[in-house]
Enzyme design. Structure first.
Site, short mmCIF file in Angstrom:
data_model
loop_
_atom_site.label_atom_id
_atom_site.label_comp_id
_atom_site.label_asym_id
_atom_site.label_seq_id
_atom_site.Cartn_x
_atom_site.Cartn_y
_atom_site.Cartn_z
CE1 TYR A 1 22.39 -6.20 -10.14
CE2 TYR A 1 21.79 -4.73 -11.93
CZ TYR A 1 21.43 -5.60 -10.93
OH TYR A 1 20.12 -5.89 -10.73
CE LYS B 1 15.94 2.22 -43.72
NZ LYS B 1 16.86 1.70 -44.74
C1 LIG Z 1 17.33 3.04 -45.28
C2 LIG Z 1 17.43 3.37 -46.71
C3 LIG Z 1 17.63 4.71 -47.11
C4 LIG Z 1 17.87 5.84 -46.13
O1 LIG Z 1 19.20 5.80 -45.68
P1 LIG Z 1 19.79 6.95 -44.73
O2 LIG Z 1 21.23 6.64 -44.62
O3 LIG Z 1 19.07 6.79 -43.43
O4 LIG Z 1 19.49 8.22 -45.39
C5 LIG Z 1 17.65 4.97 -48.45
N1 LIG Z 1 17.48 3.99 -49.37
C6 LIG Z 1 17.29 2.70 -49.02
C7 LIG Z 1 17.14 1.67 -50.07
C8 LIG Z 1 17.28 2.35 -47.68
O5 LIG Z 1 17.09 1.07 -47.34
#
Ligand SMILES: *Cc1c(COP(=O)(O)O)cnc(C)c1O
Length: 376
Positions: free
Chosen positions: A259, A35
Site C-alpha cells: 500500500y 491481568k
Molecule cells: C501490572 C502490575 C504489576 C506487574 O507489573 P510488571 O511490570 O508487569 O511486573 C504489579 N503490580 C501492580 C499493582 C500492577 O498493576
C-alpha cells in the site's frame, strides 16, 4: 486450512521465569500477575505452568471466575479492587482479596453485609500519583479499616513508578517506611523491575517484601529493555507469534511493494508475503530495521507497509545464506522459532516505539493461542 498465524505459549519457559523470580526473592510469596488475559497469553494457557506461585493477581472479576473454574483454590488478588458494591458479594463468594485504594471503596465495604471478613491490600501512593492514599492519611485510614467488621486482615501495598532508578526507589521507600513503620500487616511492593533489580536495595533499607507482584518477567520480556534485555536477565520468552509465507513475489529494480507504493525496490528481490497484519496485533507503525525470524536463525527485514492481514518481508537473506524458503515456510514474528532461535518481543516493540508489554497484551483474539505443554 485456516490462516496459519498462531501463538505458542511455552510451558517450560513460564516455569523457568517463575523459578528465577523466586530465586531473586527467596523469602517472599509470589503473586503471579495474570491481568490482561495473562499479558495476552490466555489465562488457561499459563495457569498450570504458574501453579507454583502463591497466588494470582488480576483486574477483572471474569478473570477471577475463570481462575476459580480452572480449580485454583489459593489466594486471588484484585489489583484495582472493586468498582461497584455488588462486586464485593462476588469477592465474598469467590474468596477474593482486593485492593482498597480510594475512599469510595471504603464506603462500599462499610455498607457490605458479610459474615466473613475480607482480606484487603491497602494501597499507598508512594509518588506515582496513580492509585493509592496519600501518605499523610494512610495511618488514619488503616485504623478506620482495622475497626470494621468487614475487614479481616490488612496488607500494605504500593507500586513504584520507576523501579529502575535507585534514587526514585529510595524516595518511594522512605515514603512507604514513614507511612507504615508502625502498622501491622504483610507488605507487597515489588513489580518485575523491582524483583529483578532492586531486592538488595529493599533489604538494605530494611524492608521485607512479603508478596512480590511480577508480571512481565514471568512472560519473558524485560521491564526495562534499554537497561537490560530479557536474555541478560536470564528470562526465557513465553509467547511465540508464528505464521507462514503464503505467497512469494519476484521483484526487480523500480518495482514497488505494498500500500502507498512507498517501498521501491532497488535490486532483484524475493518478497515473502506473511499471513500476519495489524489486525493480528503486529504493529502497523513498525519502523525501518524491523526483522522477522526464519528457520536456521536467518533474519529478514520487513519491507513495505504492514497491512491488515498481511505483511511483506525481504527474503534475500535466505537466498544469500542458502536457506530454502517457499510458500508454507514458517516465519517467527517474535519469540522463539521451532528450531530454537530467538527474536525478542522487546526488539520488535523497540522498532515500533513501544514495549514488549504492549505487543503481547495487544495480540488479537483472532490469533489462536496454545500451550506447548503436550509437545510443540
Ligand atoms: C501490572 C502490575 C504489576 C506487574 O507489573 P510488571 O511490570 O508487569 O511486573 C504489579 N503490580 C501492580 C499493582 C500492577 O498493576
Amino acid at each position: 486450512m485456516s490462516r496459519p498465524i498462531h501463538s505458542t505459549i511455552h510451558y517450560a519457559a513460564l516455569q523457568h521465569n517463575l523459578r528465577l523470580i523466586q530465586s531473586k526473592a527467596p523469602s517472599a510469596k509470589v503473586w503471579a500477575v495474570i491481568k490482561a488475559n495473562a499479558y495476552g497469553h490466555g489465562i488457561e494457557n499459563v495457569f498450570d505452568a504458574l501453579r507454583g506461585a502463591d497466588g494470582f493477581a488480576l483486574l477483572d472479576l471474569s478473570e477471577a471466575e475463570k481462575l476459580r473454574a480452572l480449580g485454583w483454590r489459593g489466594p486471588v488478588l484484585l489489583l484495582e479492587g472493586v468498582f461497584e458494591p455488588r462486586e464485593l458479594e462476588l469477592c465474598s463468594r469467590l474468596g477474593l482479596w482486593h485492593t482498597v485504594h480510594n475512599e469510595e471503596q471504603i464506603q462500599m465495604l462499610a455498607a457490605h453485609k458479610t459474615q466473613q471478613g475480607h482480606r484487603i491490600f491497602l494501597k499507598l501512593n508512594s509518588g506515582m500519583n496513580r492509585l493509592g492514599f496519600d501518605p499523610t492519611r494512610f495511618r488514619s485510614i488503616w485504623t478506620r479499616l482495622n475497626s470494621m467488621h468487614q475487614v479481616e486482615e490488612i496488607s500494605l501495598m504500593t507500586h513504584f513508578a520507576r523501579s529502575e532508578s535507585e534514587i526514585d526507589m529510595l524516595q518511594s521507600l522512605s515514603i512507604f517506611k514513614e507511612a507504615t513503620h508502625d502498622l501491622n500487616g504483610e507488605r507487597s511492593l515489588s513489580n518485575s523491575g523491582t524483583v529483578l533489580g532492586q531486592m538488595d536495595l529493599l533489604s538494605r533499607e530494611g524492608i521485607q517484601d512479603d508478596w512480590v507482584r511480577p508480571g512481565i518477567a514471568l512472560y519473558g520480556a524485560s521491564p526495562e529493555p534499554r537497561l537490560k534485555s530479557a536474555q541478560e536477565w536470564g528470562l526465557q520468552p513465553t509467547q511465540s507469534l508464528r505464521s507462514k509465507i503464503i505467497s512469494i513475489q519476484k521483484v526487480k529494480f523500480g518495482d514497488k511493494v505494498g500500500y502507498g507504493s512507498e517501498h521501491v525496490v532497488t535490486k532483484d528481490m524475493l518478497i515473502g508475503v506473511v499471513a500476519c497484519g495489524y489486525a493480528d496485533g503486529y504493529p502497523r507503525v513498525i519502523g525501518p530495521g524491523a526483522q522477522v525470524l526464519m528457520h536456521s536463525g536467518v533474519r529478514c527485514p520487513v519491507f513495505g507497509r504492514i497491512s491488515m492481514d498481511m505483511m511483506t518481508v525481504d527474503l534475500n537473506p535466505c537466498l544469500e545464506q542458502g536457506v530454502a524458503v517457499s510458500v508454507g515456510t514458517e516465519v517467527t514474528l517474535w519469540g522463539q522459532s521451532k528450531d530454537g532461535h530467538r527474536l525478542a518481543v522487546d526488539e520488535v516493540a523497540g522498532h515500533a516505539g513501544t514495549i514488549g508489554y504492549e505487543l503481547m497484551c495487544a495480540l488479537a483474539s483472532r490469533v489462536p493461542a496454545q500451550s506447548d505443554f503436550a509437545g510443540d
